[in-house]
Scaffold this active site. Structure first.
Site, PDB file in Angstrom:
ATOM      1  N   ASN A  13      35.099  -2.020  18.435  1.00 41.36           N
ATOM      2  CA  ASN A  13      35.117  -2.066  16.976  1.00 41.36           C
ATOM      3  C   ASN A  13      34.801  -0.657  16.476  1.00 41.36           C
ATOM      4  O   ASN A  13      33.650  -0.246  16.463  1.00 41.36           O
ATOM      5  CB  ASN A  13      34.050  -3.077  16.517  1.00 41.36           C
ATOM      6  CG  ASN A  13      33.873  -3.094  15.012  1.00 41.36           C
ATOM      7  OD1 ASN A  13      34.676  -2.511  14.279  1.00 41.36           O
ATOM      8  ND2 ASN A  13      32.827  -3.755  14.552  1.00 41.36           N
ATOM      9  N   LYS A  15      34.900   0.456  13.592  1.00 40.72           N
ATOM     10  CA  LYS A  15      34.344   0.446  12.227  1.00 40.72           C
ATOM     11  C   LYS A  15      35.080   1.499  11.380  1.00 40.72           C
ATOM     12  O   LYS A  15      36.256   1.750  11.609  1.00 40.72           O
ATOM     13  CB  LYS A  15      32.835   0.648  12.268  1.00 40.72           C
ATOM     14  CG  LYS A  15      32.155  -0.325  13.251  1.00 40.72           C
ATOM     15  CD  LYS A  15      30.681  -0.382  13.135  1.00 40.72           C
ATOM     16  CE  LYS A  15      30.139  -1.402  14.128  1.00 40.72           C
ATOM     17  NZ  LYS A  15      28.715  -1.600  14.022  1.00 40.72           N
ATOM     18  N   HIS A 101      32.259 -10.040  10.575  1.00 42.21           N
ATOM     19  CA  HIS A 101      31.265  -9.116  11.123  1.00 42.21           C
ATOM     20  C   HIS A 101      30.081  -9.049  10.159  1.00 42.21           C
ATOM     21  O   HIS A 101      30.263  -9.136   8.945  1.00 42.21           O
ATOM     22  CB  HIS A 101      31.903  -7.736  11.309  1.00 42.21           C
ATOM     23  CG  HIS A 101      31.007  -6.801  12.053  1.00 42.21           C
ATOM     24  ND1 HIS A 101      29.962  -6.157  11.457  1.00 42.21           N
ATOM     25  CD2 HIS A 101      30.988  -6.434  13.361  1.00 42.21           C
ATOM     26  CE1 HIS A 101      29.341  -5.413  12.365  1.00 42.21           C
ATOM     27  NE2 HIS A 101      29.935  -5.572  13.528  1.00 42.21           N
ATOM     28  N   GLU A 103      28.468  -6.686   9.024  1.00 45.13           N
ATOM     29  CA  GLU A 103      28.588  -5.644   7.992  1.00 45.13           C
ATOM     30  C   GLU A 103      29.461  -6.126   6.842  1.00 45.13           C
ATOM     31  O   GLU A 103      29.227  -5.779   5.683  1.00 45.13           O
ATOM     32  CB  GLU A 103      29.136  -4.351   8.631  1.00 45.13           C
ATOM     33  CG  GLU A 103      28.057  -3.688   9.480  1.00 45.13           C
ATOM     34  CD  GLU A 103      28.565  -2.882  10.641  1.00 45.13           C
ATOM     35  OE1 GLU A 103      29.760  -2.535  10.683  1.00 45.13           O
ATOM     36  OE2 GLU A 103      27.755  -2.602  11.545  1.00 45.13           O
ATOM     37  N   GLU A 171      26.368 -11.420  17.718  1.00 45.65           N
ATOM     38  CA  GLU A 171      25.821 -10.087  17.473  1.00 45.65           C
ATOM     39  C   GLU A 171      24.549 -10.195  16.638  1.00 45.65           C
ATOM     40  O   GLU A 171      24.626 -10.348  15.402  1.00 45.65           O
ATOM     41  CB  GLU A 171      26.835  -9.231  16.708  1.00 45.65           C
ATOM     42  CG  GLU A 171      28.141  -9.036  17.431  1.00 45.65           C
ATOM     43  CD  GLU A 171      28.859  -7.782  16.927  1.00 45.65           C
ATOM     44  OE1 GLU A 171      29.062  -6.877  17.726  1.00 45.65           O
ATOM     45  OE2 GLU A 171      29.173  -7.709  15.728  1.00 45.65           O
ATOM     46  N   GLY A 177      23.894  -1.139  16.293  1.00 45.40           N
ATOM     47  CA  GLY A 177      23.725   0.279  15.973  1.00 45.40           C
ATOM     48  C   GLY A 177      22.297   0.783  16.043  1.00 45.40           C
ATOM     49  O   GLY A 177      22.001   1.875  15.556  1.00 45.40           O
ATOM     50  N   SER A 215      24.586  -2.765  20.385  1.00 44.06           N
ATOM     51  CA  SER A 215      24.046  -1.704  21.246  1.00 44.06           C
ATOM     52  C   SER A 215      24.426  -1.846  22.714  1.00 44.06           C
ATOM     53  O   SER A 215      23.647  -1.495  23.605  1.00 44.06           O
ATOM     54  CB  SER A 215      22.528  -1.598  21.083  1.00 44.06           C
ATOM     55  OG  SER A 215      22.207  -1.224  19.749  1.00 44.06           O
TER      56      SER A 215
END
Ligand code: PGA
Length: 253
Positions: A13, A15, A101, A103, A171, A177, A215
Site C-alpha cells: 500500500n 498510500k 483502510h 486512514e 491492521e 506506521g 509496521s
C-alpha cells in the site's frame, strides 16, 4: 485436523507516496527480483496512488505481480467529482482494491456500511476487495479489540463474498506506521477470531486470505507471517523500496 496453508499474499500500500519516477524504479526493481525467483510461493500486489495506476499496469505486464488501487466509489459512473469507479480501475489494469483502510475511515469518515457498498461495487466490477479492519489504541486498552474487529467485519463485507475475490486485512491502527507491532500471540488471537467469523458466515471462509498489516518489515516478516491464520501482509512504509518489500515476501514462505 490442520487446514493446508493458504498461499501468502504480500500487498504493498503505497498510500499517497510516489511519482512517475518512483513508480518506474520500484516496479522495475520488484519485477527483476520476482523474475529471479519465480518459484517463491507468494502472490505479490502493488497498490500505487490512482494517477500512477496506468503506468504501473504497463510496467507490470508479464511480471506476475498484480496491480491494485487504494479506494473506489460505490457508483459505476456519474456526477462524483474527484472519485474513481471500480470499472475504471479494471480498465487501468487493476485486479484488486484496498477498501476501508483506517486512514480512510479516519480522514474521510468512511463507515463500515460505506465500505460494504464499495466492496459490492468492486466485486461487481470483477475486482478483489481487500477489506481492512482494526482497533485503535484506546479500544485495545479498553479490551474491545475483538468486539471492534467483529463489528467492522460484519458491517464491511458483502454477504455473498467469495474467497477468490475477498481478502481481509487486520491492521491495528496503533501499529500502522509506528514501528510497533502486536505480539505474535496477540496477532494469533485476532486472526483465529476472524477465521472463526469467516467460517461461520461463508462456506469458503476457510480459504479467504487474512492479512496482517501494521509496521511489517523484512526483519519481523518471518515471525508475523508464520503466525497461524496469517495469510500474508498489507505493507505500507516498507513497500516503497523493492528490496524491503521483497524481503517481506521471502519471510512469508
Ligand atoms: P505500515 O502501514 O506498514 O507503514 O505500518 C500499513 C498500512 O497502513 O497498510
Amino acid at each position: 485436523m490442520t487446514t493446508p496453508r493458504l498461499r501468502p499474499l504480500i500487498a504493498g500500500n503505497w498510500k499517497m507516496n510516489g511519482s512517475r519516477a518512483l513508480t518506474t524504479d520500484l516496479i522495475r526493481g520488484l519485477a527483476g527480483l520476482r523474475a529471479a525467483r519465480p518459484d517463491l510461493a507468494v502472490d505479490l500486489l502493488v497498490c500505487p496512488p490512482a494517477p500512477y495506476l496506468t503506468l504501473a499496469g504497463e510496467l507490470l505486464r508479464g511480471s506476475g505481480i498484480a496491480l491494485g488501487a487504494q479506494d473506489c466509489h460505490v457508483k459505476a459512473s456519474g456526477a462524483h467529482t474527484g472519485d474513481v469507479a471500480a470499472a475504471m480501475l479494471v480498465d487501468c489494469g487493476c485486479q484488486a482494491v484496498i477498501l476501508g483502510h483506517s486512514e480512510r475511515r479516519a480522514d474521510h469518515g468512511e463507515t463500515s456500511a460505506l465500505v460494504a457498498a464499495k466492496a459490492r461495487a468492486a466485486l461487481d466490477a470483477g475486482l478483489t476487495a481487500i477489506v481492512c479492519v482494526g482497533e485503535t489504541e484506546a479500544e485495545r486498552d479498553g479490551g474491545a479489540t475483538l468486539e471492534v474487529v467483529s463489528a467492522q467485519l460484519e458491517g464491511s463485507i458483502p454477504a455473498d463474498a467469495e474467497a477468490g475475490h475477498l481478502v481481509v486485512a487486520y491492521e491495528p491502527v496503533w501499529a500502522i506506521g509506528t514501528g510497533k507491532t502486536p505480539t505474535p500471540d496477540d496477532v494469533a488471537a485476532v486472526h483465529a477470531h476472524i477465521r472463526g467469523l469467516l467460517k461461520a458466515w461463508f462456506k469458503d471462509g476457510a480459504e479467504m486470505r487474512v492479512l496482517y498489516g501494521g509496521s511489517v518489515k523484512a526483519a519481523n516478516a518471518a515471525v508475523l507471517m508464520h503466525v497461524p491464520e496469517v495469510n500474508g501482509a498489507l505493507v505500507g512504509g516498507a513497500s516503497l523500496k523493492a528490496e524491503d518489500f521483497w524481503g517481506i515476501a521471502q519471510g512469508a514462505v
